[in-house]
Scaffold this motif. Structure first.
Motif, PDB file in Angstrom:
ATOM      1  N   GLU A  25       1.049  -1.314   0.020  1.00  0.00           N
ATOM      2  CA  GLU A  25      -0.365   0.042  -0.062  1.00  0.00           C
ATOM      3  C   GLU A  25       0.766   1.342   0.415  1.00  0.00           C
ATOM      4  OE1 GLU A  25      -3.224   0.339  -0.773  1.00  0.00           O
ATOM      5  OE2 GLU A  25      -3.279  -1.475  -0.680  1.00  0.00           O
ATOM      6  N   ASN A  29       1.080   3.905  -2.498  1.00  0.00           N
ATOM      7  CA  ASN A  29       0.575   5.479  -2.663  1.00  0.00           C
ATOM      8  C   ASN A  29       1.983   6.245  -3.269  1.00  0.00           C
ATOM      9  OD1 ASN A  29      -1.940   5.669  -1.297  1.00  0.00           O
ATOM     10  ND2 ASN A  29      -1.241   4.901   0.901  1.00  0.00           N
ATOM     11  N   ARG A  32       1.172   6.069  -6.894  1.00  0.00           N
ATOM     12  CA  ARG A  32       0.176   7.109  -7.187  1.00  0.00           C
ATOM     13  C   ARG A  32       0.363   8.442  -7.185  1.00  0.00           C
ATOM     14  NH1 ARG A  32      -5.042   3.666  -5.156  1.00  0.00           N
ATOM     15  NH2 ARG A  32      -5.318   2.359  -7.310  1.00  0.00           N
ATOM     16  N   GLN A  33       0.930   9.182  -6.270  1.00  0.00           N
ATOM     17  CA  GLN A  33       1.488  10.845  -5.947  1.00  0.00           C
ATOM     18  C   GLN A  33       2.128  10.899  -6.966  1.00  0.00           C
ATOM     19  OE1 GLN A  33       1.075  12.771  -3.421  1.00  0.00           O
ATOM     20  NE2 GLN A  33       1.410  13.667  -4.894  1.00  0.00           N
ATOM     21  N   THR A  49      -5.467   8.825  -2.336  1.00  0.00           N
ATOM     22  CA  THR A  49      -5.954   8.153  -1.498  1.00  0.00           C
ATOM     23  C   THR A  49      -5.482   5.926  -2.185  1.00  0.00           C
ATOM     24  OG1 THR A  49      -8.099   8.039  -1.280  1.00  0.00           O
ATOM     25  CG2 THR A  49      -6.657   9.091   0.274  1.00  0.00           C
ATOM     26  N   CYS A  50      -5.204   5.713  -1.608  1.00  0.00           N
ATOM     27  CA  CYS A  50      -5.117   4.999  -2.710  1.00  0.00           C
ATOM     28  C   CYS A  50      -6.396   3.611  -2.453  1.00  0.00           C
ATOM     29  CB  CYS A  50      -4.025   3.157  -1.305  1.00  0.00           C
ATOM     30  SG  CYS A  50      -3.109   2.238  -2.641  1.00  0.00           S
TER      31      CYS A  50
END
Length: 58
Positions: A25, A29, A32-33, A49-50
């Motif tokens: 996770e 994250n 995605r960031q 947010t994941c």
């Protein structure tokens, strides 16, 4: 993140996280960031947010 973002085909995040010694996770994250920071995602860079869509301020 560069390792994941530049890999072809894309590795399985869970396996890559295990190889790096981090929780999947956390890696999710960070990826995605990085995508948001690079303008590759529609959400703002601090609203990631994941697995959940970002809430838009009203």
């Amino acid at each position: 993140m560069r390792m994941y973002l530049t890999a072809e085909p894309k590795p399985v995040i869970r396996r890559m996280a295990e190889e790096l010694g981090v929780h999947h996770e956390a890696l999710c994250n960070r990826i995605r960031q990085a995508e948001a920071d690079a303008g590759e995602r529609d959400v703002g860079p601090t609203l990631i947010t994941c697995g959940l869509p970002a809430a838009h301020p009203t």
